[in-house]
Design an enzyme around this catalytic site. Structure first.
Site, short mmCIF file in Angstrom:
data_model
loop_
_atom_site.label_atom_id
_atom_site.label_comp_id
_atom_site.label_asym_id
_atom_site.label_seq_id
_atom_site.Cartn_x
_atom_site.Cartn_y
_atom_site.Cartn_z
N ASP A 50 40.99 3.29 57.37
CA ASP A 50 40.07 3.78 56.33
C ASP A 50 38.71 3.91 56.99
OD1 ASP A 50 39.14 4.36 53.60
OD2 ASP A 50 38.14 2.43 53.70
N SER A 51 37.79 4.57 56.30
CA SER A 51 36.43 4.64 56.83
C SER A 51 35.77 3.26 56.87
CB SER A 51 35.58 5.56 55.95
OG SER A 51 35.51 5.02 54.65
N CYS A 100 43.02 6.02 52.96
CA CYS A 100 41.74 6.63 52.60
C CYS A 100 42.05 8.00 52.00
CB CYS A 100 40.90 6.79 53.87
SG CYS A 100 39.38 7.72 53.63
N GLU A 137 30.49 -1.14 49.63
CA GLU A 137 30.15 -1.53 51.01
C GLU A 137 28.99 -2.53 51.03
OE1 GLU A 137 31.54 -0.04 54.13
OE2 GLU A 137 33.14 0.89 52.97
N CYS A 156 40.05 6.91 45.35
CA CYS A 156 39.30 6.45 46.52
C CYS A 156 39.68 4.98 46.67
CB CYS A 156 37.80 6.59 46.30
SG CYS A 156 36.83 5.80 47.61
N HIS A 197 38.27 2.57 47.83
CA HIS A 197 37.21 1.59 47.55
C HIS A 197 37.16 1.23 46.05
CE1 HIS A 197 35.64 2.65 51.51
NE2 HIS A 197 34.65 1.79 51.37
N1 DGL Z 1 37.83 4.87 50.93
C1 DGL Z 1 37.69 6.24 51.18
C2 DGL Z 1 38.56 7.08 50.26
O1 DGL Z 1 39.57 6.61 49.78
C3 DGL Z 1 36.35 6.89 51.28
C4 DGL Z 1 35.13 6.12 51.50
C5 DGL Z 1 34.06 6.91 52.24
O2 DGL Z 1 33.39 7.76 51.67
O3 DGL Z 1 33.98 6.66 53.43
O4 DGL Z 1 38.27 8.23 50.05
#
Ligand code: DGL
Length: 270
Positions: free
Chosen positions: A10-11, A74, A153, A185, A187
């Site tokens: 993931d990022s 991600c 984050e 997402c 997150h």
């Molecule tokens: N967790 C990532 C997703 O599912 C994106 C987070 C980011 O913008 O880096 O899209």
């Protein structure tokens, strides 16, 4: 039976929601997790750039770590690069968009559904295409939620400011009277409490994390790739950014001490 590790990336921290779900389902599997925090966030970046990063990470997981399957934990990277990775990488590559969409359509009673994600994910049209392919009769409303990832984050998963932002960004979904909302997402499951408060208790929140974990387990079982060992598998966490931050924030979000976080320097692989 195959004792090699599962690779995931993931990022940043979002993919830990998928790792959590996968560990709960298949605790005996070894996992190598990459949080690309040195280059996060992916959401606002051009899709071509996210594609390049994703390919670099997947190559590293397959070639240097020798993983047996790669989970693109991600949505932004799945939207940008899943097809490319599936065509270029020799092990199975699983994204989060299809499993999440299927779960969303299973959850709805009214047929009015919603997806929220980063600007990259929503503007790629990946969910719009997937849901239309699976069931063109359903009415889908999508909303990009810039800012949510930054709250996670920072470890700020509940606050007045977050609630104000959520009220504004989720307004179109409330207006569309959806009954099921996919957190598109990885997150966002960390923000579930606020999202539920804003949407109202009648709306079902669907997490792509759980569905993706089920999909990974299905592929491992059906293709003879599941580990045979008993007990708890080893976990290795890598971060391309500040490893201490990754350890502290990641452990808090993951709900468990991540142990040593290993630095990953992309300059060494260019
Ligand atoms: N967790 C990532 C997703 O599912 C994106 C987070 C980011 O913008 O880096 O899209």
């Amino acid at each position: 039976m195959d004792e090699r590790a599962i690779g995931m990336f993931d990022s940043g921290f979002g993919g830990l929601s998928v790792a959590r779900a996968l560990i709960d389902l298949a605790p005996n599997e070894d996992i190598v997790y990459v949080g690309d925090t040195g280059r996060y966030p992916y959401g606002p970046r051009p899709l071509g750039e996210v594609r390049d990063y994703s390919l670099q990470i997947a190559d590293w997981l397959a070639d240097d770590c020798g993983v047996k399957i790669i989970v693109v934990a991600c949505n932004t990277a799945s939207a940008a690069a899943l097809d490319l990775l599936q065509s270029k990488i020799d092990v199975p590559v699983v994204g989060v968009i299809e499993p999440g969409s299927r779960a969303l359509l299973k959850a709805t009673q009214s047929g009015r559904v919603g997806v929220i994600g980063t600007v990259g994910t929503i503007s790629s049209g990946a969910y719009q295409r997937e849901v239309a392919d699976l069931d063109p009769e359903k009415h889908l409303t999508c909303a990009a939620c810039p800012g949510f990832v930054e709250f996670v984050e920072r470890g700020e998963v509940e606050s007045e400011q977050l609630a104000v932002l959520a009220e504004r960004l989720l307004a179109p979904l409330k207006e569309a009277r959806i009954d099921s909302l996919l957190l598109g997402c990885t997150h966002y499951p960390f923000l579930s409490r606020t999202l539920l408060e804003v949407m109202g208790r009648d709306v079902v929140l669907v997490s792509s994390a759980d569905e993706t974990a089920f999909e990974v387990r299905r592929i491992l079982n059906e293709s003879g790739l599941a580990a045979a060992r008993k007990g708890i598998g080893k976990k290795a966490f890598y971060s391309s950014g500040d490893t201490r931050w990754f350890h502290d924030m990641g452990s808090m979000l993951f709900g468990e001490d991540l142990g040593e976080v290993i630095p990953l320097r992309w300059e060494d692989y260019e």
